[in-house]
Design a protein around this motif. Structure first.
Motif, short mmCIF file in Angstrom:
data_model
loop_
_atom_site.label_atom_id
_atom_site.label_comp_id
_atom_site.label_asym_id
_atom_site.label_seq_id
_atom_site.Cartn_x
_atom_site.Cartn_y
_atom_site.Cartn_z
N GLY A 1 16.02 0.41 60.76
CA GLY A 1 14.90 -0.67 61.15
C GLY A 1 14.02 -0.41 62.12
O GLY A 1 12.91 -1.12 62.44
N ARG A 2 14.07 0.90 62.66
CA ARG A 2 13.25 1.61 63.31
C ARG A 2 12.42 1.64 62.85
O ARG A 2 12.32 3.30 61.58
CB ARG A 2 13.91 2.29 64.54
CG ARG A 2 14.78 2.29 65.17
CD ARG A 2 14.49 2.55 66.44
NE ARG A 2 15.62 1.63 67.66
CZ ARG A 2 16.49 2.21 68.60
NH1 ARG A 2 16.12 3.56 68.32
NH2 ARG A 2 17.59 1.73 69.35
N GLY A 3 11.00 1.80 63.43
CA GLY A 3 9.84 2.18 61.97
C GLY A 3 8.88 3.17 63.62
O GLY A 3 9.09 3.26 64.40
N ALA A 4 7.82 4.41 63.22
CA ALA A 4 7.11 5.44 63.40
C ALA A 4 5.43 5.14 62.55
O ALA A 4 5.68 4.99 61.14
CB ALA A 4 7.60 6.24 64.03
N LEU A 5 4.54 4.57 63.56
CA LEU A 5 3.49 5.13 62.66
C LEU A 5 3.45 6.68 62.66
O LEU A 5 2.72 7.43 63.69
CB LEU A 5 2.48 4.45 63.67
CG LEU A 5 1.02 4.67 63.23
CD1 LEU A 5 0.60 3.73 61.12
CD2 LEU A 5 -0.01 3.66 63.84
N LEU A 6 2.82 7.45 61.59
CA LEU A 6 3.01 8.70 61.29
C LEU A 6 1.48 8.97 61.52
O LEU A 6 1.28 9.65 61.83
CB LEU A 6 3.24 8.94 59.35
CG LEU A 6 4.99 8.52 59.69
CD1 LEU A 6 4.90 9.39 58.41
CD2 LEU A 6 5.98 9.05 60.72
N GLY A 7 0.21 8.29 60.67
CA GLY A 7 -0.90 8.49 60.98
C GLY A 7 -1.51 7.20 60.69
O GLY A 7 -1.29 6.62 60.12
N HIS A 8 -2.59 6.92 61.15
CA HIS A 8 -3.99 6.13 60.82
C HIS A 8 -5.57 6.54 61.17
O HIS A 8 -5.54 7.75 61.75
CB HIS A 8 -3.29 4.96 61.95
CG HIS A 8 -3.60 4.50 62.96
ND1 HIS A 8 -4.85 4.44 63.46
CD2 HIS A 8 -3.34 5.60 64.01
CE1 HIS A 8 -4.56 5.30 64.77
NE2 HIS A 8 -4.11 5.49 65.11
#
Ligand code: KG4
Ligand code: ZN
Length: 349
Positions: free
Chosen positions: A24-31
């Motif tokens: 349930g942990r997330g991460a923004l990898l790129g934007h």
């Protein structure tokens, strides 16, 4: 689970990749983001047809950039989330058609999203995010709303503007003072040299007893004040200061009233007007007294962006909401948030 997010509802093209772990942990990898502000500035506001055409030009290069930044390839994408509405019809169509087409080619499902859901959840992208439930003050060029956010898919509208949005009030009054587009930051800068209460404008609905707003009268009051006058620099600054004070006063009072009414201890401020320093200072001062924690998403996530859409898509899927088979395109240029909260969704997180 890797979610690609696409935002194209107004004058920003945003693409992002968000990875949600099994825990349930997330991460923004790129934007990647392209703002059309410079293009629209010449016209004093957003030109919808130009916006749509620019989204078409930007979407593929931005996708490439986001993939490179994330170290991922299209084959890794599990679902494509995108803004289905509300927004400019032509601009929404670009994102929706691109998302549905890409997902069809990849054999992956889509997650069409409400733009405001992205804004509401955007503070969760911060390094120290708030936890559910919280009160959100959403103040942008298109929206002024106070919402109770109890969990993913659980949003209750507590109050909103009956006419102009707060950002719109900044932009329109800035225009009356001969400032460029977007007017908010320019007006705030001019206001810094304005004298307190040299001029005063009405605080619309300050004592209305509810959590609604109205800003269109402010524009009229400013127009009446400046019409036919030669304003020197100090007077223009005084007017700018009076406008900012009036808007900020009302926003702070209503946000704190919402806190009091609901007993919540966390307040999130999202949207472009959240960048206003006066608003931040005044809110922070009130919050300390009321023992309330105020959260501001990082500036790049305050304004429109793809990261909040990728995040909202990932959170929706993680909360058990089904993705849609790719293919059909149905944009919703007008889409009240109340419709969204009426949908079947997950229990509060
Ligand atoms: O959220 P946003 O980037 O775009 C949408 O409307 O979705 O918000 C843009 C609005 C504009 O009206 C702009 O004038 C206002 O936010 N804004 C500000 C400031 N920076 C941006 N208003 C007041 N003070 C600022 N520093
Ligand atoms: Zn927005």
């Amino acid at each position: 689970m890797l979610v690609l997010g696409i935002e194209s509802s107004c004058d920003e093209t945003g693409i992002a990749l968000y990875e949600m772990g099994e825990n349930g942990r997330g991460a923004l990898l790129g934007h990647a983001l392209h703002s059309q502000i410079a293009m629209h500035r010449e016209y004093g506001g957003v030109v919808p047809e130009l916006a749509s055409r620019d989204h078409i030009r930007r979407v593929v290069p931005l996708l490439r950039q986001a993939l490179v930044d994330s170290g991922k390839s299209l084959a890794d994408v599990d679902a494509v989330a995108y803004t289905q509405g509300p927004g400019l019809a032509g601009a929404l169509l670009v994102g929706a058609a691109f998302a549905e087409g890409l997902a069809t080619a990849l054999g992956k499902p889509t997650v069409p999203l409400h733009h405001l859901e992205g804004h509401l959840l955007s503070p969760l992208l911060s390094a120290s995010p708030p936890s559910f439930p919280f009160i959100a003050l959403l103040v942008s060029g298109g929206h002024t709303q106070i919402m109770r956010v109890s969990g993913v898919g659980h949003y209750e509208l507590l109050g909103e503007t009956l006419d102009d949005a707060a950002g719109e009030a900044f932009d329109k009054t800035a225009k009356l003072l001969g400032l460029g587009y977007p007017g908010g930051p320019a007006l705030a800068q001019l206001a810094a040299s304005g004298r307190p209460e040299a001029v005063t404008f009405p605080r619309p609905m300050l004592h209305s007893g509810d959590l609604d707003f109205s800003f269109s009268g402010l524009k009229t009051a400013v127009l009446t004040h400046v019409r036919g006058k030669e304003l020197d620099e100090q007077t223009r600054a005084d007017v700018a200061r009076a406008v900012q004070d009036a808007i900020v006063d009302v926003l702070v009072a209503k946000a704190m009233a919402a806190i009091k009414k609901t007993g919540m201890k966390q307040l999130v401020v999202a949207g472009g007007v959240g960048a206003n320093r006066e608003l931040r200072q005044r809110l922070n001062a009130k919050a300390v007294k009321a023992r309330v924690q105020v959260y501001y998403p990082e500036l790049e996530f305050c304004t429109d962006n793809g990261a909040m859409i990728a995040l909202a898509g990932a959170l929706r899927l993680a909360a058990g909401n089904p993705a849609k088979p790719a293919g059909a395109i149905a944009i919703k240029p007008r889409w009240p948030l109340a419709d969204l909260t009426g949908q079947p969704d997950s229990p509060p997180a």
